[in-house]
Structure formats: structure tokens, C-alpha cells
Scaffold this active site. Structure first.
Site, PDB file in Angstrom:
ATOM      1  N   TYR A  93       0.825  -1.214   0.000  1.00 43.82           N
ATOM      2  CA  TYR A  93       0.000   0.000   0.000  1.00 43.82           C
ATOM      3  C   TYR A  93       0.866   1.275   0.000  1.00 43.82           C
ATOM      4  O   TYR A  93       0.351   2.367   0.105  1.00 43.82           O
ATOM      5  CB  TYR A  93      -0.945  -0.001   1.201  1.00 43.82           C
ATOM      6  CG  TYR A  93      -1.943  -1.139   1.114  1.00 43.82           C
ATOM      7  CD1 TYR A  93      -3.014  -1.080   0.221  1.00 43.82           C
ATOM      8  CD2 TYR A  93      -1.783  -2.288   1.881  1.00 43.82           C
ATOM      9  CE1 TYR A  93      -3.903  -2.130   0.106  1.00 43.82           C
ATOM     10  CE2 TYR A  93      -2.681  -3.343   1.773  1.00 43.82           C
ATOM     11  CZ  TYR A  93      -3.742  -3.259   0.877  1.00 43.82           C
ATOM     12  OH  TYR A  93      -4.632  -4.298   0.760  1.00 43.82           O
ATOM     13  N   TYR A 473     -11.652  -1.240  -0.257  1.00 46.24           N
ATOM     14  CA  TYR A 473     -11.621  -0.835   1.163  1.00 46.24           C
ATOM     15  C   TYR A 473     -10.287  -0.212   1.555  1.00 46.24           C
ATOM     16  O   TYR A 473     -10.136   0.272   2.659  1.00 46.24           O
ATOM     17  CB  TYR A 473     -11.946  -2.037   2.063  1.00 46.24           C
ATOM     18  CG  TYR A 473     -10.752  -2.827   2.554  1.00 46.24           C
ATOM     19  CD1 TYR A 473     -10.021  -3.616   1.690  1.00 46.24           C
ATOM     20  CD2 TYR A 473     -10.362  -2.787   3.894  1.00 46.24           C
ATOM     21  CE1 TYR A 473      -8.929  -4.337   2.140  1.00 46.24           C
ATOM     22  CE2 TYR A 473      -9.267  -3.509   4.350  1.00 46.24           C
ATOM     23  CZ  TYR A 473      -8.546  -4.280   3.458  1.00 46.24           C
ATOM     24  OH  TYR A 473      -7.459  -4.984   3.906  1.00 46.24           O
ATOM     25  N   ARG A 474      -9.325  -0.185   0.634  1.00 47.93           N
ATOM     26  CA  ARG A 474      -7.983   0.275   0.978  1.00 47.93           C
ATOM     27  C   ARG A 474      -7.259   0.537  -0.334  1.00 47.93           C
ATOM     28  O   ARG A 474      -7.636  -0.028  -1.360  1.00 47.93           O
ATOM     29  CB  ARG A 474      -7.292  -0.857   1.726  1.00 47.93           C
ATOM     30  CG  ARG A 474      -6.126  -0.491   2.582  1.00 47.93           C
ATOM     31  CD  ARG A 474      -5.789  -1.676   3.465  1.00 47.93           C
ATOM     32  NE  ARG A 474      -4.573  -1.442   4.208  1.00 47.93           N
ATOM     33  CZ  ARG A 474      -4.040  -2.315   5.041  1.00 47.93           C
ATOM     34  NH1 ARG A 474      -4.620  -3.470   5.242  1.00 47.93           N
ATOM     35  NH2 ARG A 474      -2.941  -2.038   5.694  1.00 47.93           N
TER      36      ARG A 474
END
Ligand code: ADP
Length: 531
Positions: A93, A473-474
Site C-alpha cells: 500500500y 476498502y484500501r
């Protein structure tokens, strides 16, 4: 500062150097990190492209909330964007890297105290630098009466994981659910304690009641850029009497919907009382190989996505089914017997289903499959195509309805074939009910063409998903705006609300501009540049 360091956008070299001097007055020269070597450690190790597009200008490493307060005040005076990280292990991420190139990383890993473990009340109070290994050791030192909900892998920080809505595999599931009471430094340097932490003088209630009085703020500081979290309470699971592991396998490629539809009622009524993970056939082949350090070329040399026939034959030759689900249940031994009977009865109705279980009892050493002690092995897969590798996750949230999950999987699989990547995919049961369909694209970072393809695949999947009405969601730092775009209801009312709160709390936009697509008025000019 070395010649190649970027400057924070809109800040002159003279102003930046002055700010660095002032920062050093707070944390000491040794903890204002500006050398090329130091800055290099804050680059995204798994960058899907040029990591320099998210390079920081410097990093600061404070040790107390008071130092954080002083640093944000200086950053405000000089309009310098800060990117807070706890341990910066947010791999896939963005790691420690900021969205906005030239931001200064506010590295909180030196704030690494477990401030309290309370066996009687079932919680811990931790600082940002505490990782899952540290907390596990602290809990073991107190008799191991409380268990953490560890993510895979377990080397990140407890606070960073909870703030990003990461998942653990005990009944507590998503760690953000277990947050109880925070201390937060706001952009103006003010410090707040949420919930019962606001009572002055406080007692023993901060970590036992989530709601306090008035609005509940805690979750507002998750997946946002509204403050720097300097302490967090987290509820922990009292050691159960027993744990059961389930590995359930269904034989055919067409069995995904029945897998999902059989699990759903069992999860809804809490017979399955912790998150489950379904693995697709590619993942069932790749995970065990990666765990042994083997790469793709040891089983398949052709280009593109490994053909389904080959994957199917490989699994069948091992006596394995195409769809597998794994989960752990936590209860008394008798309670587990009842749960197991219900689960077996449900899967008895599915042709070809195989159910395997094992159990742990209190007093026995913790086993790896319990996922209660932190592990690192899930990182092994990144070098699937040779290394140094990286991976990008696509993570749309989907209702656990078999036909709907199969529709999303089909969409994903076709794109993996088109873009020529092995379709590694998990289905993570997150937040009690939903499934996050979680395909993961591995790529060799030395191979520029493959890296570009991986990045394009991610963008195409975001668009495909959004067109079908799904949201992730991310997101990786390079794709935070793409994912924010999916939440477009009423002309992006959710983002407009976020921006309003941002402007109220942080008018100069000094905290993590661009995080989750929230730029605020002061930094919006930088949106989309240069990454
Ligand atoms: P981990 O090491 O647990 O994987 P990180 O420390 O990289 O997690 O944190 C993940 C993200 O969460 C960071 O990029 C940052 O945006 C946010 N974050 C982490 N810690 C804090 C904090 N203490 N305060 C505010 N935001 C934070």
C-alpha cells in the site's frame, strides 16, 4: 540536505532548511534524517513504478507526543506536509512513502512503549511504534492470558494496522473494531484524548468504554489525515479454552458460489466466529511454493496466466480441490463440538466437500495455524516472478452472495488472463459479513514492462469494479484518488464532507495531503501531480 532530495511543493530551499533547523531543536540533529541513504529507506520497496514519485524530502523521528506537538506547529508555520507512519510497514500500500512527493515522513517508530497490559479488563494501551511481535512478547510476559488478532504478516504496528482497517483472524477480526480510546495530536498542535480519556482526572475507564459522551471520534482518525495518533487502547481476546482449525475443500471450478452461500449463514449466526479466507486454485498452488522459497519457473515456464487446465491438473494430482477455505474457531471444547457438527452438516450437502479439522487446548504450546503469534511467511510470494519483486492488491468489498462473488471473480480472472499474470486471489471475510475479493498481482520490479502492466491492470480493475458498483476498502498511495473516485454518490458527497473536516482541522493541509483522496483546499493544487 543532498542535491537530489525533493523539496516540499511550494516551499523554498531556504525555508525548508530553516524548518529542518527548528525540527532539530525538538528531536535533535540525529533524528532529522536527510541523507540520501536515510531517505532511501522511506521509499516504497514494492513501488508499482518509479518509487521516486513518492520520495520524501526528509524524515523526523520523535519520541513523545509533546515532540509531535512541537513538530506539527513548526510544520504549520513553514507549510511543510508531514506524512505520519507508525512502523511504515504498510507494504503493497506504499510502505513508509507519502502520497505527495517532498512530504516529510513523521516516523513514530521510536515511540515504542507498551504502556499497559491489563489482564483483568482485557486490553493494552500502546504507542505507534509497537509492532505485533512487541505486543505479543509483552502479553506473554504477563502470562499470555490475552491474545492479539494478528494480521498477515505480523511485523507492522498495532496502531498502523488498526488505523488502516487491517484484519486479524480471531473473533475480534478487523482491528479497528477493537480500538478503545486514543490520544491524538491535531494539526494545530492540540492534543485530544477520545472517549472516557476526556474525563479529567481520568481513572480506569478510558479503555473499557468506546463511546464516551457526545460524538465518537476514534474511527474518524482511521484511514484519514485528521490527526497523529500517539496512543491507542486495543481490546484483546481472553485466552479461550480451545481453538479449532478448519480446512474445507470443494472439488470443482464451478464451486465458488456454493462455497460462499454455505459459509454465509454459518458466519451470520456466529457458528463460524472468526474471519475465513477462501483461496482460489492459483493461490492454493502458489502459497505452499512461496513458503518454500520456490518461484514460478520451478513449475511453469510459459508466458501469460498459467492455463487453468494445468492448474487444475496440478491440484488434482495432489488430491486437492479447486476452492479451499480456512478459518479458526474459538470456544470451549464442548462449544467447538457443537459448532463443528453444524459446519459438517452444512457441507455434507455439498457434493465432494472435504472437511479437515484440528484442535488446540489450553496449556499446549501455541501452533502456527492459530495465527495468534505473529508470523512473517506470507511475504514470501512477492518474488514469484523473480526478484526483487513487488505486489499490488485489488480489494473490492462484495456482499457474500455466491453469484455476486463469482461475477467479480470472473471479471478479475478475465483481466489477469488479458494482462498475462497468474491470477492469485483470496477472498477475505472482513468486518463480520463482507468479503473482500483480494487478487494480488506479483511483479518483478527489475522488469519495467511487467511493472507497467501490473500498474495498468490495477487501474483497469478499479474502473471495471466501479462500473459494476463496487468500491475498494484500501488503496496503495499511487491509487488513492482512483479509489476515492469510486465513492461518487451525490457528486462525491463523502469526499466533500472529508474535505470540509480537513479544512476545519488542518487549514494548511500539513497532515498527509492526498491520503485516501483527501487533499483539503490548501493542497488540492497538488492532486494528481507528479505520480
Ligand atoms: P504498518 O507498519 O502497521 O503496516 P504504517 O505505520 O505504515 O503501518 O501505517 C499505515 C498508514 O497508516 C500510514 O501510511 C499512515 O497513513 C497511517 N498512520 C500510521 N500510523 C499513524 C499514526 N500514528 N497517526 C496517523 N496516521 C498513521
Amino acid at each position: 540536505m543532498t542535491a537530489s532530495a525533493p523539496l516540499p511543493p511550494g516551499v523554498s530551499a531556504a525555508d525548508f532548511n530553516q524548518a529542518l533547523k527548528e525540527f532539530a531543536g525538538v528531536v535533535g540533529h540525529d533524528w532529522v534524517l536527510t541523507s540520501e541513504e536515510d531517505r532511501h529507506t522511506y521509499l516504497d520497496a514494492f513501488a508499482p513504478g518509479d518509487a521516486d514519485k513518492h520520495a520524501c524530502s526528509a524524515a523526523l523521528a520523535p519520541t513523545t507526543a509533546e515532540e509531535v506537538q512541537a513538530l506539527v506547529k513548526i510544520a504549520n508555520r513553514h507549510r511543510i506536509p508531514l506524512w505520519p507512519v507508525s512502523t511504515g510497514r504498510n507494504l503493497a500500500y506504499g510502505g513508509s512513502a507519502p502520497v505527495l512527493r517532498g512530504s516529510v515522513v513523521l516516523d513514530l517508530k521510536r515511540m515504542n512503549r507498551v504502556l499497559e497490559v491489563n489482564n483483568e479488563l482485557g486490553y493494552a494501551l500502546v504507542e505507534p511504534g509497537v509492532n505485533f511481535f512487541d505486543l505479543f512478547e509483552a502479553l506473554q510476559a504477563q502470562g499470555g492470558k490475552l491474545w492479539i488478532s494478528t494480521p498477515a504478516p505480523g511485523w507492522g504496528s498495532v496502531i498502523g494496522n488498526a488505523l488502516e482497517h487491517g484484519v486479524g483472524y480471531t473473533p475480534y477480526g478487523v482491528n479497528a473494531n477493537s480500538i478503545c480510546g486514543m490520544e491524538v495530536v491535531l494539526a494545530n498542535g492540540d492534543v485530544v484524548r477520545t472517549g472516557m480519556g476526556g474525563v479529567n482526572p481520568g481513572g480506569q475507564e478510558w479503555q473499557v468504554f468506546k463511546y464516551g459522551y457526545g460524538p465518537v471520534w476514534d474511527l474518524m482518525f482511521t484511514q484519514s489525515n485528521f490527526g497523529v495518533v500517539t496512543k491507542m487502547g486495543i481490546w484483546l481476546l481472553p485466552e479461550p479454552e480451545a481453538v479449532a482449525n478448519f480446512a474445507i475443500s470443494l472439488p470443482d471450478m464451478g464451486d465458488l458460489p456454493v462455497m460462499v452461500d454455505t459459509l454465509r449463514p454459518l458466519r451470520l449466526d456466529d457458528t463460524i466466529n472468526a474471519p475465513y479466507t477462501i483461496t482460489n486454485p492459483y493461490r492454493s498452488i502458489m502459497d505452499p511454493m512461496s513458503a518454500q522459497g520456490k518461484t514460478r519457473s520451478t513449475i511453469y515456464k510459459g508466458p501469460g496466466c498459467m492455463p487453468l487446465d494445468f492448474v487444475e491438473q496440478t491440484l488434482r494430482s495432489r488430491g486437492e480441490g479447486m476452492w479451499n477455505v480456512g478459518f479458526n474457531l474459538f470456544d470451549s471444547d464442548k462449544g467447538l463440538d457443537l459448532r463443528e457438527a453444524k459446519i459438517r452438516a452444512a457441507f455434507d450437502k455439498v457434493p465432494g466437500a472435504k472437511v479437515k479439522t484440528m484442535r488446540w487446548h489450553r496449556g499446549e504450546p501455541l501452533a502456527g495455524w492459530m495465527r495468534v503469534s505473529p508470523v512473517l511467511f506470507p511475504l514470501a510470494g512477492v518474488d514469484w516472478y523473480g526478484g526483487p519483486g513487488g505486489h499490488i492488491n485489488y480489494a473490492p468489498v462484495v456482499a457474500p452472495i455466491g453469484s455476486r462473488i463469482a461475477e467479480v471473480y470472473d471479471m478479475v480472472y478475465r483481466r489477469y488472463v488479458e494482462f498475462g499474470f497468474d491470477c492469485y486471489c483470496g477472498f477475505l471475510n472482513i468486518g463480520g459479513r463482507a468479503i473482500v475479493v483480494n487478487p494480488c498481482t506479483f511483479f518483478n520490479r527489475e522488469d519495467a514492462e511487467m511493472t507497467r502492466r501490473a500498474r495498468e491492470l490495477a487501474r483497469v480493475l478499479y474502473k471495471d469494479g466501479a462500473a459494476k458498483g463496487f468500491g475498494d476498502y484500501r488503496a496503495h498511495i499511487s491509487f488513492m484518488d482512483d479509489v476515492a473516485d469510486m465513492y461518487g454518490y451525490n457528486d462525491h458527497a463523502a469526499r466533500r464532507l472529508g474535505d470540509k473536516v480537513k479544512d476545519a482541522l488542518d487549514p494548511n493541509g500539513i497532515l498527509a495531503p492526498g491520503k485516501q483522496g483527501l487533499w483539503g483546499s490548501a493542497q488540492r493544487v497538488h492532486k494528481g501531480k507528479p505520480a
